[in-house]
Design an enzyme around this catalytic site. Structure first.
Site, mmCIF file in Angstrom:
data_model
loop_
_atom_site.group_PDB
_atom_site.id
_atom_site.type_symbol
_atom_site.label_atom_id
_atom_site.label_comp_id
_atom_site.label_asym_id
_atom_site.label_seq_id
_atom_site.Cartn_x
_atom_site.Cartn_y
_atom_site.Cartn_z
ATOM 1 N N THR A 283 0.836 -1.190 0.000
ATOM 2 C CA THR A 283 0.000 0.000 0.000
ATOM 3 C C THR A 283 0.876 1.247 0.000
ATOM 4 O O THR A 283 1.773 1.375 0.825
ATOM 5 C CB THR A 283 -0.914 0.001 1.237
ATOM 6 O OG1 THR A 283 -1.813 -1.102 1.147
ATOM 7 C CG2 THR A 283 -1.705 1.288 1.341
ATOM 8 N N HIS B 52 -6.240 -11.661 -1.829
ATOM 9 C CA HIS B 52 -5.602 -11.267 -0.566
ATOM 10 C C HIS B 52 -6.323 -11.946 0.593
ATOM 11 O O HIS B 52 -7.370 -11.503 1.048
ATOM 12 C CB HIS B 52 -5.660 -9.746 -0.420
ATOM 13 C CG HIS B 52 -4.742 -9.193 0.626
ATOM 14 N ND1 HIS B 52 -4.121 -9.973 1.574
ATOM 15 C CD2 HIS B 52 -4.345 -7.910 0.873
ATOM 16 C CE1 HIS B 52 -3.377 -9.197 2.352
ATOM 17 N NE2 HIS B 52 -3.499 -7.953 1.955
ATOM 18 N N ASN C 135 -2.878 -11.031 6.416
ATOM 19 C CA ASN C 135 -2.606 -9.789 7.150
ATOM 20 C C ASN C 135 -3.796 -9.201 7.901
ATOM 21 O O ASN C 135 -3.898 -7.995 8.082
ATOM 22 C CB ASN C 135 -2.031 -8.728 6.207
ATOM 23 C CG ASN C 135 -0.695 -9.133 5.633
ATOM 24 O OD1 ASN C 135 -0.122 -10.142 6.017
ATOM 25 N ND2 ASN C 135 -0.197 -8.356 4.692
ATOM 26 N N TYR D 67 -7.027 -9.069 7.140
ATOM 27 C CA TYR D 67 -8.131 -8.478 6.395
ATOM 28 C C TYR D 67 -9.268 -9.492 6.261
ATOM 29 O O TYR D 67 -9.224 -10.561 6.863
ATOM 30 C CB TYR D 67 -7.621 -7.933 5.066
ATOM 31 C CG TYR D 67 -6.627 -6.804 5.271
ATOM 32 C CD1 TYR D 67 -7.015 -5.626 5.909
ATOM 33 C CD2 TYR D 67 -5.295 -6.926 4.884
ATOM 34 C CE1 TYR D 67 -6.117 -4.594 6.144
ATOM 35 C CE2 TYR D 67 -4.380 -5.898 5.113
ATOM 36 C CZ TYR D 67 -4.798 -4.732 5.752
ATOM 37 O OH TYR D 67 -3.911 -3.729 5.994
ATOM 38 N N ASN E 159 -2.773 -6.486 12.583
ATOM 39 C CA ASN E 159 -4.173 -6.061 12.660
ATOM 40 C C ASN E 159 -4.931 -6.812 13.749
ATOM 41 O O ASN E 159 -6.124 -7.096 13.624
ATOM 42 C CB ASN E 159 -4.875 -6.194 11.302
ATOM 43 C CG ASN E 159 -4.497 -5.075 10.346
ATOM 44 O OD1 ASN E 159 -4.216 -3.958 10.767
ATOM 45 N ND2 ASN E 159 -4.487 -5.376 9.054
#
Length: 359
Positions: free
Chosen positions: A24, A170, A173, A175, A230
């Site tokens: 990102t 994805h 991580n 998400y 996260n």
């Protein structure tokens, strides 16, 4: 030097095994890639394969300001600028398809973030008005999950029409898809919660949908076994991610992309199985990409041992557009400017010197 060997990846011949990891960079104005993004990626076209920054599959899938989407016509057109530039420079690029789930904020998209369960993550999140506490998400109803799958399917179609060479799902991580996988974020009691087979269901359904668009040999999946980024965790990550890798192996994917460490957060609960990449290799027979703070030397070692087939580099590619050449010549690497990693203009984005530019 193994890093510089060619590699056959589905219909692509990669000129080297030095891949550019998804990162990102928060430089897509109004979620639409533009000429600045095209130049950034084209500068790095010597990578064996570029995997794009996370690209949200829906408005609700966006977590941070200035990240690109791939769910609208103007976004697709913006990505076409990028893919054309990369191809003209001789490169190859996959789109990473992303839904952040609970790692979002109402101020970004005007909606309450969603997740498998209504569990608020610890910490803060970057918003247009600065760092804010991450809100408590809304638990997705079972009837909404086919819509999530369809968002990924439609994003895969737009990625194809935008000229990408393939896509990466994805699932890492912390998400959305990872939130469904891991017990710390998934407390559901329906067919998408409880057993590892149920928790993996959404990731597998999304993967199958994307394969229907692209074909399996142009689809990769990214996972982060034992990851804690996260505010995520799993009670038995070895069991969970061995199951996931084995299930994904049945699809005949282009690759499985494994995160060894994320944002300086070491994996947990995998020491007894040798870590994330070794665990994945034990269950996945196809092409395996490893990513996580590798150097030229440690990457050579993991390739020589056969634990992975390809190595993805993140931050080194930010500061070194010509990273494969620097590895070939054993040249020193530019240092990255942390203050310009996220957001801003061309500074710290397209102005890092190459070897040819300083020789």
């Amino acid at each position: 030097m193994r890093l510089l060997e060619t590699y056959e990846l589905g219909p692509l011949t990669l000129p080297n095994r030095v891949l550019m990891a998804p990162m990102t960079r928060s430089r897509a104005a109004d979620t639409v890639p533009g000429p600045l993004n095209a130049e950034y990626y084209a500068q790095r076209a010597s990578a064996g394969l570029i995997i794009s920054e996370g690209t949200q599959v829906s408005a609700l899938g966006q977590g941070y300001p200035y990240t690109p989407g791939i769910h609208a016509e103007q976004q697709q057109a913006g990505w076409r600028l990028v893919t054309n530039a990369v191809h003209e420079a001789g490169g190859r690029i996959f789109a990473q398809l992303w839904h952040v789930g609970r790692m979002g904020h109402t101020s970004v998209h005007g909606q309450t973030p969603v997740a498998p369960s209504a569990i608020q993550p610890a910490g803060t999140i970057f918003t247009p008005s600065g760092l804010q506490p991450v809100p408590t998400p809304r638990a997705l109803a079972a009837g909404e999950l086919p819509g999530i799958v369809e968002e990924f399917r439609q994003a895969a179609r737009r990625a194809r029409d935008a000229g990408f060479d393939g896509v990466e799902v994805h699932g890492a991580n912390g998400y959305l898809l990872d939130q469904f996988l891991q017990t710390g974020t998934n407390h559901r009691t329906d067919s998408y919660g409880g057993s590892v087979a149920n928790r993996a269901r959404l990731l597998l359904e999304v993967t199958e949908a994307v394969i229907e668009v692209w074909g399996a040999d142009q689809v990769g999946v990214r996972v982060s076994p034992g990851g804690t980024f996260n505010d995520i965790h799993d009670d038995d990550p070895a069991e969970t991610f061995h199951y996931v890798a084995k299930a994904l192996d049945e699809f005949g994917l282009a690759y499985l992309h494994v995160v060894e460490t994320s944002q300086a957060s070491p994996p947990q609960g995998l020491d007894h199985v040798g870590g994330p990449t070794a665990l994945s290799r034990s269950a996945f027979s196809g092409t395996l990409i490893t990513n996580g703070e590798y150097t030229r030397e440690t990457a050579e070692k993991v390739l020589a041992e056969g634990t992975a087939d390809l190595v993805a580099f993140g931050r080194p590619f930010i500061a070194n557009p010509d990273l494969p050449e620097r590895f070939e010549r054993n040249a020193p690497l530019n240092e990255g400017d942390h203050d310009t990693y996220y957001g801003g203009d061309e500074r710290g984005y397209i102005d890092y010197p190459t070897l040819s530019g300083v020789s």
